[in-house]
Scaffold this active site. Structure first.
Site, short mmCIF file in Angstrom:
data_model
loop_
_atom_site.label_atom_id
_atom_site.label_comp_id
_atom_site.label_asym_id
_atom_site.label_seq_id
_atom_site.Cartn_x
_atom_site.Cartn_y
_atom_site.Cartn_z
N TYR A 164 -43.70 -31.33 36.40
CA TYR A 164 -43.74 -31.99 37.71
C TYR A 164 -44.69 -33.20 37.68
O TYR A 164 -44.35 -34.29 38.16
CB TYR A 164 -44.20 -30.97 38.76
CG TYR A 164 -44.18 -31.44 40.19
CD1 TYR A 164 -42.98 -31.55 40.88
CD2 TYR A 164 -45.36 -31.74 40.87
CE1 TYR A 164 -42.95 -31.96 42.21
CE2 TYR A 164 -45.34 -32.14 42.19
CZ TYR A 164 -44.13 -32.25 42.86
OH TYR A 164 -44.11 -32.65 44.17
N LYS A 168 -43.75 -37.13 38.30
CA LYS A 168 -44.32 -37.92 39.41
C LYS A 168 -45.13 -39.11 38.87
O LYS A 168 -45.13 -40.19 39.48
CB LYS A 168 -45.19 -37.02 40.29
CG LYS A 168 -44.39 -35.93 41.02
CD LYS A 168 -43.33 -36.50 41.93
CE LYS A 168 -42.61 -35.46 42.75
NZ LYS A 168 -41.61 -36.02 43.68
#
Ligand code: NAP
Length: 256
Positions: A164, A168
Site C-alpha cells: 500500500y 501511494k
C-alpha cells in the site's frame, strides 16, 4: 450539523463534468456528493454495481446530477472503454478524482506476490490508466483538474503495508510528473494525503488500534469523509487555479 447535510448548493462547478473512481462507498461517494452539490455532473465509477447503484440513487434522491459507470480500474481496456462511454454522453471531462483503492496488509516476510501486485494494480496502475485516458481529453479541451487520493502512508511508510505504501508513494511521484507534463496545457494535477478517515477501510482495524491511532493525532480524532471531499472541492475549484504538483495532507496534524 455536518457540512454535507447543509442544504445550500453553490454553483461554481455548474457546467463542469467530473469523474470519481471508487465512488460506490466511503471517501469517493462523499466526493461525488460534494462535487455534485456544487454544480458538477458526476460520473461515479466503481467495481460493484450494487454499491454504485445504491450510492447514486441516494444522491439522485437529493436532486444531484450523477451517473454510474462500472469499471475495474486495474484493467486498462475497461478504463479506456469507461472514458469513451463518459465522453459519448457528457462530451467532456473537466475534473478527474482517482479515489479507487484497496489494502492487503501483511508483513514483508509473509507478503505474497499477488498481494503486492494486486494493490499496485488497483491503486497505482488504476490511477495511471485513468489519468492517461482523461489527460488526452483535457489536453484537447485545454482545461482540466486531476486529483489523486494518495495517503500519508505513501510519505511516511507503515509496517505491514509495504504494498500500500509503495502504491501511494508511486501516486505521489506520478502526480508530480503529470503536473510538470501538463501544466502548460492548463491542467493541474495534485494529490491528497489523508491520514486516518472513518470508512469501511478503517472500520476493518481493531477498536484498540483505532483508539491508539486517535491518541497519535494532534487533533485527537480520526477524520471524516467530508474532510477529504472539501479539499477535493477546493482543488477542483477556480480558487486553486495556481496550485499544481502538491500533496495536501488531511490528517489532523499527524505528519508535518
Ligand atoms: P473504501 O471504503 O474501502 O472504498 C474503496 C472504493 O474503491 C470502493 O468504492 C471500491 O469499489 C473501489 N474500488 C476498489 N477496487 C476497485 C477497482 N479495482 N476498480 C474500481 N473501483 C475499485 O475506501 P476509502 O476509505 O473510501 O478510501 C478511498 C481512497 O482513499 C483509497 O484510495 C484509499 O487508499 C484512500 N485513503 C483512505 C484512508 C482512510 O483512512 N480511509 C486514508 C488514506 C487514503 P467497490 O464498492 O465496488 O468495492
Amino acid at each position: 450539523m455536518s457540512l454535507a447535510k447543509q442544504t445550500f448548493v453553490s454553483a461554481f462547478l455548474e457546467g463542469k463534468t467530473a469523474v470519481v473512481t471508487g465512488a460506490g462507498r466511503g471517501i469517493g461517494k462523499m466526493i461525488s456528493e460534494i462535487l455534485a452539490r456544487n454544480g458538477a455532473f458526476v460520473s461515479m465509477v466503481g467495481r460493484s454495481s450494487k454499491n454504485l447503484n445504491e450510492a447514486s440513487e441516494s444522491l439522485k434522491m437529493k436532486g444531484l446530477k450523477v451517473e454510474t459507470i462500472q469499471c475495474d480500474v486495474s484493467d486498462s481496456s475497461q478504463v479506456d472503454a469507461a472514458v469513451a462511454q463518459i465522453l459519448e454522453k457528457q462530451g467532456s471531462i473537466h475534473i478527474l478524482v482517482n479515489g479507487a483503492g484497496i489494502t492487503k496488509d501483511g508483513l514483508i516476510l509473509r507478503m505474497k506476490d499477488e498481494d503486492f501486485s494486486e494493490v499496485l494494480r488497483v491503486n497505482l496502475f488504476g490511477t495511471f490508466y485513468f489519468s492517461r485516458a482523461a489527460a488526452k481529453v483535457m489536453v484537447k479541451q485545454k482545461e482540466g483538474k486531476i486529483i489523486n487520493i494518495a495517503s500519508i502512508v505513501g510519505v511516511t511508510g507503515n509496517p505491514g503495508q509495504a504494498n500500500y505504501a509503495a502504491s501511494k508513494a508511486g501516486i505521489i511521484g506520478l502526480t508530480k510528473t503529470l503536473a510538470k507534463e501538463l501544466a502548460s496545457r492548463n491542467i493541474t494535477v495534485n494529490a491528497l494525503a489523508p491520514g486516518y478517515i472513518v470508512t469501511d477501510m478503517t472500520e476493518k482495524l481493531p477498536e484498540k488500534t483505532r483508539t491508539e491511532l486517535a491518541e497519535r493525532i494532534p487533533m485527537g480524532t480520526l477524520g471524516s469523509t467530508e474532510d477529504v471531499a472539501y479539499a477535493v472541492l477546493f482543488l477542483a475549484s477556480p480558487y486553486a487555479r495556481y496550485i499544481t504538483g502538491q500533496v495536501l495532507h488531511i490528517d489532523g496534524g499527524m505528519v508535518m
